[in-house]
Design a protein around this motif. Structure first.
Motif, PDB file in Angstrom:
ATOM      1  N   HIS A 124       0.822  -1.217   0.000  1.00  5.24           N
ATOM      2  CA  HIS A 124       0.000   0.000   0.000  1.00  5.24           C
ATOM      3  C   HIS A 124       0.862   1.276   0.000  1.00  5.24           C
ATOM      4  O   HIS A 124       0.544   2.249  -0.695  1.00  5.24           O
ATOM      5  N   HIS A 128       1.202   4.657  -2.451  1.00  4.33           N
ATOM      6  CA  HIS A 128       1.228   6.087  -2.101  1.00  4.33           C
ATOM      7  C   HIS A 128       2.471   6.767  -2.684  1.00  4.33           C
ATOM      8  O   HIS A 128       2.393   7.860  -3.230  1.00  4.33           O
ATOM      9  N   SER A 149       0.330   9.597   6.426  1.00 10.90           N
ATOM     10  CA  SER A 149      -1.053   9.134   6.330  1.00 10.90           C
ATOM     11  C   SER A 149      -1.619   8.952   7.724  1.00 10.90           C
ATOM     12  O   SER A 149      -1.017   9.364   8.717  1.00 10.90           O
ATOM     13  N   ASP A 337      -6.442   7.276   0.173  1.00  9.75           N
ATOM     14  CA  ASP A 337      -6.430   5.935  -0.411  1.00  9.75           C
ATOM     15  C   ASP A 337      -7.261   5.848  -1.697  1.00  9.75           C
ATOM     16  O   ASP A 337      -8.352   6.401  -1.775  1.00  9.75           O
TER      17      ASP A 337
HETATM   18 ZN    ZN Z   1      -3.082   5.017   2.721  1.00 10.53          ZN
END
Ligand code: ZN
Ligand code: KG4
Length: 381
Positions: A124, A128, A149, A337
């Motif tokens: 993930h 980003h 985040s 996200d």
């Molecule tokens: Zn995230």
């Protein structure tokens, strides 16, 4: 069956579907190596979790199960793409909420199996980090990346795709968490970051001062934000007329001493919000500039939900300009996200021939530095 790096059309065109479900956003996207981002669809569960004041993992998983397949169908339709035109399926395999991750992983792995294309579990945070590559003027490598985040705050040196060196990270709360917890103390809805940012617009500077821990050079590139919420709690209590500590022999119950805490004056809440934001922004700017100085790089990438904060962007731009450096951001909607960023990381790896086996895998914890360059091999999250 594993398809090689070449696209189905036989030329260099490679097109993939990507799925994101690591937390409280369900998303699907279609990305083509030649034609760029063809579609991205997102459903935010924010309303579902707001009444609970934070993400409830079981509710998140159940909702992903309902939302993901329709989002995939919508993304394929919007991209005018049939499954037969796809060369792979990428999905977020971690880090994140394990149940939420498993919903996306199971769907992605099953679709890829049914369509006879490779599946690939994506990190993930690599998503980003690579989100700014979707912009018309993408950042060059090597660069420094500030990843901010709800769950992470770190500075990373990125030498290329998959070459990440951790320069420093938070020892306790993430920057987004500091925004969210402070916002909660100010009575703002979840997730509080954007609400606090909005409220700070009417705040008067200098009425409060909050700590900026670990700014000194000896603290290097580490962060600490947990002290901020305690300082905000004290400021809120003081503004509400609640004594900081019970007087000798007195119970600490303000309601027994004449009416309980006063409601927080909205103007004072805005003053506090402004100083919270300033404390977080100043810390992130000082550390980011220090990372540029230490590495000698002239480019800074800002990624993650807090990267949507306008005060942070303005302060980083100004500080970078003074150093002759440049800051690169994803567009606002790709700071938080989304599946487009998972597609970027997935395409870079799938197009190089990297793929998973048939297992459905998800990892709640997954160190970013354990990733390597894209490789034409079977690799597992
Ligand atoms: Zn995230
Ligand atoms: O990257 P993200 O969508 O999810 C995680 O992977 O954590 O980041 C969400 C975080 C939340 O803490 C949210 O409050 C914060 O990003 N955030 C903001 C802003 N927009 C989102 N914080 C400050 N100012 C904003 N404008």
């Amino acid at each position: 069956m594993i398809r090689p790096a070449k696209g189905k059309s036989g030329d260099d065109g490679v097109r993939i579907l990507a799925i994101e479900s690591s937390c409280d956003e369900s998303a699907a996207a279609v990305l083509d190596r030649e034609r760029g981002l063809l579609a991205h669809e997102l459903y935010s569960q924010v309303d579902l979790h707001q009444v609970h004041g934070g993400v409830v993992p079981e509710l998140a998983s159940r909702d992903h199960v309902q939302r993901l397949l329709p989002l995939v169908e919508r993304a394929l339709a919007a991209a005018a793409t049939t499954p037969a035109q796809l060369d792979g399926v990428a999905y977020t395999a971690g880090p994140g909420l394990i149940g939420a991750l498993l919903t996306g992983a199971a769907l992605a792995r099953s679709l890829a199996y049914a369509w006879g294309v490779p599946a690939l579990g994506v990190h993930h945070l690599e998503g980003h980090l690579l989100a700014p590559l979707l912009e018309p003027d993408p950042p060059p490598f090597p660069h420094v990346a500030l990843l901010v985040s709800g769950g992470h705050t770190m500075l990373v040196e990125a030498g290329g795709i998959g070459e990440y060196r951790l320069l420093g990270e938070t020892r306790d709360d993430a920057a987004g968490e500091a925004f969210d917890k402070s916002a909660k103390l100010l009575g703002l809805p979840y997730p509080g970051g954007p609400h606090l940012a909005r409220l700070s617009g009417s705040g008067r500077p200098g009425r409060h001062h909050f700590p900026r821990p670990m700014l000194e050079r000896s603290a290097g590139l580490e962060f600490s934000f947990s002290g901020l919420k305690t300082a905000v709690l004290h400021a809120v209590r003081e503004a509400q007329g609640v004594p900081a500590a019970p007087a000798a022999g007195e119970p600490n119950d303000p309601s027994r001493r004449g009416g309980g805490p006063r409601p927080l004056d909205p103007a004072v809440a805005a003053d506090i919000a402004l100083e919270v934001q300033s404390a977080i922004v100043e810390t992130l700017v000082v550390k980011s500039m220090r990372a540029l100085e230490q590495t000698g790089h002239g480019s800074l990438v800002v990624a993650g939900g807090v990267g949507a904060n306008r005060a942070l962007r303005a302060a980083l731009d100004a500080a970078a300009q003074r150093r002759g450096a440049r800051v690169y951001y994803p567009r606002l909607e790709f700071c938080t996200d989304n599946a487009a960023m998972i597609a970027v990381a997935g395409l870079a790896r799938l197009a190089a021939g990297e793929h998973d086996d048939l297992a459905i895998r998800a990892r709640a914890q997954w160190p970013l530095a354990s990733l390597g360059r894209p490789t034409p091999e079977e690799r597992h999250p």
